[in-house]
Design a protein around this motif. Structure first.
Motif, short mmCIF file in Angstrom:
data_model
loop_
_atom_site.label_atom_id
_atom_site.label_comp_id
_atom_site.label_asym_id
_atom_site.label_seq_id
_atom_site.Cartn_x
_atom_site.Cartn_y
_atom_site.Cartn_z
N ASP A 36 0.95 -1.31 -0.18
CA ASP A 36 0.02 -0.05 0.04
C ASP A 36 0.90 1.31 0.13
O ASP A 36 1.48 1.34 1.19
CB ASP A 36 -0.74 -0.12 1.36
CG ASP A 36 -1.87 1.18 1.35
OD1 ASP A 36 -2.13 1.79 0.35
OD2 ASP A 36 -2.69 1.27 2.37
N VAL A 37 1.07 1.95 -1.13
CA VAL A 37 2.32 2.86 -1.43
C VAL A 37 1.47 4.09 -1.89
O VAL A 37 0.34 3.98 -2.30
CB VAL A 37 3.38 2.54 -2.30
CG1 VAL A 37 4.17 1.34 -1.73
CG2 VAL A 37 2.68 1.95 -3.64
N GLY A 38 2.23 5.28 -1.54
CA GLY A 38 1.68 6.49 -2.34
C GLY A 38 0.74 7.42 -0.97
O GLY A 38 0.46 8.41 -1.41
N GLY A 39 0.69 6.65 0.05
CA GLY A 39 -0.14 7.54 1.23
C GLY A 39 0.77 7.92 2.19
O GLY A 39 1.98 7.85 2.05
N PHE A 40 0.23 8.44 3.36
CA PHE A 40 0.90 8.98 4.40
C PHE A 40 1.52 7.82 5.13
O PHE A 40 2.52 7.75 5.57
CB PHE A 40 0.11 10.09 5.35
CG PHE A 40 0.90 10.60 6.40
CD1 PHE A 40 1.67 11.51 6.29
CD2 PHE A 40 0.37 10.17 7.64
CE1 PHE A 40 2.62 11.99 7.33
CE2 PHE A 40 1.12 10.64 8.67
CZ PHE A 40 2.28 11.57 8.61
#
Length: 173
Positions: A110-114
């Motif tokens: 789960d990439v691209g978030g905080f």
């Protein structure tokens, strides 16, 4: 443009960063666990280390309505997976201190978030129930994913992680 405005524009990103609170992981208790319940899900987090010796967190979560069990990992190691395809399936295997293991049905990045994480899930039903039961009596585990091993994740008290999930479920059912 005035000098004051130019200095203000130059310093504004630095000043803005001072207001950001960086995620430092869950609040771990004296037993080495962090327990949380919200939105029908019990979560128990525990700290460990990655292969570079950096502090990371693993969290087992159990959805109460159907028993779906999952594990997620958070830490600096996620930087190397920033380009990972979030739709690709990368199952994980949890290896317990007794040598038994539990491969997940699905997993990924789960990439691209905080709060970026690697995760694995067993889905509702038999596979989640078996992995949940395998936690009983254990005092450590590691997680293997894509040729990497994370952990060991340890806590005080044999079976304390399972007990915390079970208590959370009993208190919130």
């Amino acid at each position: 443009m005035s000098i004051a405005l130019a200095i203000g524009l130059t310093l504004s990103p630095v000043i803005a960063l001072q207001a950001i609170t960086f995620y430092d992981g869950p609040k771990i208790d004296e037993n080495g666990l962090a327990i949380e319940y919200n939105n029908g899900v019990c979560r128990v987090a525990v700290k460990g280390k990655d292969s570079d010796g950096e502090r990371i967190f693993a969290e087992f979560s159990r959805r109460l309505r159907d028993g779906n069990l999952s594990v997620s990992l958070e830490g600096p190691f996620m930087q190397q997976f920033s380009d990972a395809d979030p739709n690709a399936n990368h199952p994980v295997t949890v290896v317990f201190d007794t040598g038994s293991s539990a491969p997940s049905r699905s997993g990924g990045y789960d990439v691209g978030g905080f709060r970026e994480s690697a995760w694995g899930g067993w889905g509702p039903g038999e596979a989640s129930d078996a992995t949940y039961a395998a936690l009983r009596g254990k005092s450590a585990f590691s997680v293997e994913m894509d040729g990497n091993t994370y952990g060991p994740f340890t806590w005080t008290g044999s079976g304390a992680l399972w007990t915390a999930l079970d208590d959370c479920e009993a208190d919130n059912s």
